[in-house]
Write an enzyme that holds these catalytic residues in place. Structure first.
Site, short mmCIF file in Angstrom:
data_model
loop_
_atom_site.label_atom_id
_atom_site.label_comp_id
_atom_site.label_asym_id
_atom_site.label_seq_id
_atom_site.Cartn_x
_atom_site.Cartn_y
_atom_site.Cartn_z
N ARG A 27 0.83 -1.22 0.00
CA ARG A 27 0.00 0.00 0.00
C ARG A 27 0.86 1.26 0.00
O ARG A 27 0.48 2.27 -0.58
CB ARG A 27 -0.92 0.01 1.21
CG ARG A 27 -2.14 -0.83 0.98
CD ARG A 27 -3.15 -0.60 2.05
NE ARG A 27 -4.44 -1.13 1.64
CZ ARG A 27 -5.45 -1.33 2.46
NH1 ARG A 27 -5.32 -1.04 3.74
NH2 ARG A 27 -6.57 -1.80 2.01
N GLY A 41 -8.39 -6.76 -0.72
CA GLY A 41 -8.59 -7.64 0.44
C GLY A 41 -8.09 -9.05 0.22
O GLY A 41 -6.98 -9.27 -0.23
N LYS A 72 -19.95 -14.90 2.09
CA LYS A 72 -21.41 -14.72 2.11
C LYS A 72 -22.00 -14.05 0.88
O LYS A 72 -21.40 -13.14 0.33
CB LYS A 72 -21.76 -13.86 3.32
CG LYS A 72 -21.53 -14.60 4.62
CD LYS A 72 -21.93 -13.72 5.77
CE LYS A 72 -21.87 -14.52 7.06
NZ LYS A 72 -22.11 -13.66 8.20
N GLY A 111 -13.29 -2.70 0.64
CA GLY A 111 -14.62 -2.10 0.72
C GLY A 111 -14.87 -1.10 -0.40
O GLY A 111 -15.94 -1.07 -1.00
P1 AMP Z 1 -15.37 -12.28 1.92
O1 AMP Z 1 -14.79 -11.32 2.91
O2 AMP Z 1 -16.85 -12.36 1.93
O3 AMP Z 1 -14.78 -12.12 0.54
O4 AMP Z 1 -14.93 -13.72 2.43
C1 AMP Z 1 -13.61 -14.15 2.49
C2 AMP Z 1 -13.54 -15.35 3.40
O5 AMP Z 1 -14.42 -16.34 2.90
C3 AMP Z 1 -12.20 -15.97 3.48
O6 AMP Z 1 -11.66 -15.72 4.75
C4 AMP Z 1 -12.48 -17.46 3.28
O7 AMP Z 1 -11.86 -18.27 4.25
C5 AMP Z 1 -13.98 -17.56 3.42
N1 AMP Z 1 -14.52 -18.68 2.66
C6 AMP Z 1 -14.36 -18.94 1.35
N2 AMP Z 1 -14.97 -20.08 1.01
C7 AMP Z 1 -15.54 -20.58 2.13
C8 AMP Z 1 -16.31 -21.74 2.41
N3 AMP Z 1 -16.59 -22.64 1.47
N4 AMP Z 1 -16.71 -21.92 3.68
C9 AMP Z 1 -16.42 -21.02 4.64
N5 AMP Z 1 -15.71 -19.90 4.43
C10 AMP Z 1 -15.27 -19.69 3.18
#
Ligand code: AMP
Length: 411
Positions: free
Chosen positions: A51, A365, A212, A388
């Site tokens: 960064r 991220g 999610k 974000g």
């Molecule tokens: P996000 O911040 O929503 O992009 O989520 C990133 C996180 O999603 C990472 O820390 C991953 O470990 C988690 N992740 C990805 N795939 C899975 C999965 N199948 N089950 C649980 N966590 C997951």
């Protein structure tokens, strides 16, 4: 605007704000809001300085133009209190090395002492202020705090893309008092992330993953009628698979997103968007690094097991889909890539994206880290420095830190 053969819009039309090159900064005090929010370990060592490096073009330009460069940033979440572990002192040291010149550090960001130090600056000098978040007024966007910051400078430059989605004193407050422009990093982020959504070279593919669906709803909704293909992997895929009626064991599912997932899938298919979900997955009974794993189809996830990565058949399927596209946006890992046993899907997709003959853009991220760990960062066209902020741009939203800058006059 009418465009021929999908050529990108002129960058000025996308940003529509002044940039540092539009200002006469020689001999002036230039306040550069940077994003130096880098990871620092318990020994106060910077573990990743990307960064800091990404703002160097703006800092070097200001130095070369003979400006008096005042740098400011936040670091961590000190919540309005002075906390030594969130001091920017290590950043000053690193900057000194990267710029190969003295960087003065002030132990505050406003006040008489800071003003005295700035008064002694010569053209081309660089000074770094202490953490802006040591004052509660920063996150509260307090007008008096913003005014105090504005009084130490003649111009304001925002190069902190990672903080541009926040309405804080140093992002939207100061521009009320000073002529304000974008730095090179901010400009580049907007040109890529906004430019690609407005005017992609087709076929245009969005790869979404991460934990999610709820975290990516805005992106999915905004991109539905702009993309030609969508790949959904990661934990969020299992809400879609559950919504289709399959059992998914203990895999991640968001019960309140099932209807949304079905509606979105129908809309994608109606809009003739090619929609891909994992066809197989790596499952385990726990997330422990040494846990027993199996590869099964997504139709056959047993009770008590959870899907933590996409499987080899999904990697092949997704890689096929990636092959013929001209533009790729990727945001979110394909599995729990932080654990070796569940990282192969994400790394394989990182390689496929990197190998594609396409303009490739990776959201900040986790995905940035995954691409870096896969060792393919250099083969990606653009990696965003903001998590974000990049999501908000992909959602089609305006970022407050950019809206606050001085408009470029229409020629
Ligand atoms: P996000 O911040 O929503 O992009 O989520 C990133 C996180 O999603 C990472 O820390 C991953 O470990 C988690 N992740 C990805 N795939 C899975 C999965 N199948 N089950 C649980 N966590 C997951």
């Amino acid at each position: 605007m009418i465009r021929k053969n999908g050529s990108p819009l002129p960058p000025s039309d996308i940003l529509a704000k002044l940039t540092i090159e539009d200002l006469e900064i020689k001999g002036k005090r230039v306040f550069v809001r940077a994003d130096f929010n880098v990871p620092i370990d318990e020994n106060l060592k910077i573990t990743d300085d990307r960064r800091i490096r990404s703002t160097l073009p703006t800092i070097n330009y200001a130095i070369d133009e003979g400006a008096r460069v005042i740098l400011a940033s936040h670091l961590g979440r000190p919540k309005g209190k002075r906390e030594p572990r969130f001091s920017l002192a290590p950043i000053a040291k690193r900057l000194q090395r990267l710029l190969d010149k003295d960087v003065l550090f002030t132990e505050d960001c406003i006040g008489q002492k800071v003003e005295n130090s700035i008064a002694k600056m010569k053209d081309g000098d660089v000074l770094l202020l202490e953490n802006l978040r040591f004052y509660p007024g920063e996150e509260k966007n307090d007008e008096d705090f913003a005014k105090a910051l504005s009084q130490i400078a003649d111009f304001y430059i925002n190069d902190a893309f990672g903080a541009a989605h926040r309405a804080h004193a140093s992002t939207v407050g100061i521009p009320k008092f000073l002529p304000s422009a974008a730095g090179f990093l901010l400009k580049k982020e907007i040109e890529y992330l906004k430019g690609v959504v407005i005017n992609p070279i087709r076929p245009f593919l969005a790869i979404l993953g991460g934990a999610k669906v709820s975290g990516k709803i805005g992106v999915l909704e905004n991109l539905v009628d702009k993309v030609n293909k969508v790949i959904v992997g990661g934990g969020m895929a299992f809400t879609f698979i559950r919504a289709m009626g399959y059992e998914i064991g203990d895999s991640l599912v968001e019960a309140d997103m099932l209807d949304f997932a079905n509606r979105l899938r129908e809309k994608l298919i109606e809009s003739k968007v090619k929609f891909y979900l994992p066809v197989d997955c790596v499952i385990a009974q726990s997330m422990e690094p040494g846990a027993e794993t199996k590869i099964v189809t997504t139709q056959e996830i047993p009770k008590g097991w959870r899907a933590l990565d996409i499987g080899p058949a999904s990697v092949r399927l997704f890689s096929e889909a990636i092959q013929d596209v001209k533009t790729i946006i990727w945001n979110g890992p394909m599995g729990v890539f932080e654990i070796d046993a569940f990282s192969r899907g994400t790394y394989a997709i990182a390689h496929s994206v990197a190998d594609a003959y396409a303009l490739t853009i990776v959201g900040g991220g986790d995905t940035d880290l995954a691409v870096h760990k896969a060792g393919v960062s250099d083969s990606i066209s653009f990696i965003s420095t903001g998590g974000g902020a990049s999501l908000q741009l992909l959602e089609g939203k305006e970022l407050p830190g950019i809206a606050a800058l001085t408009d470029k006059k229409k020629e």
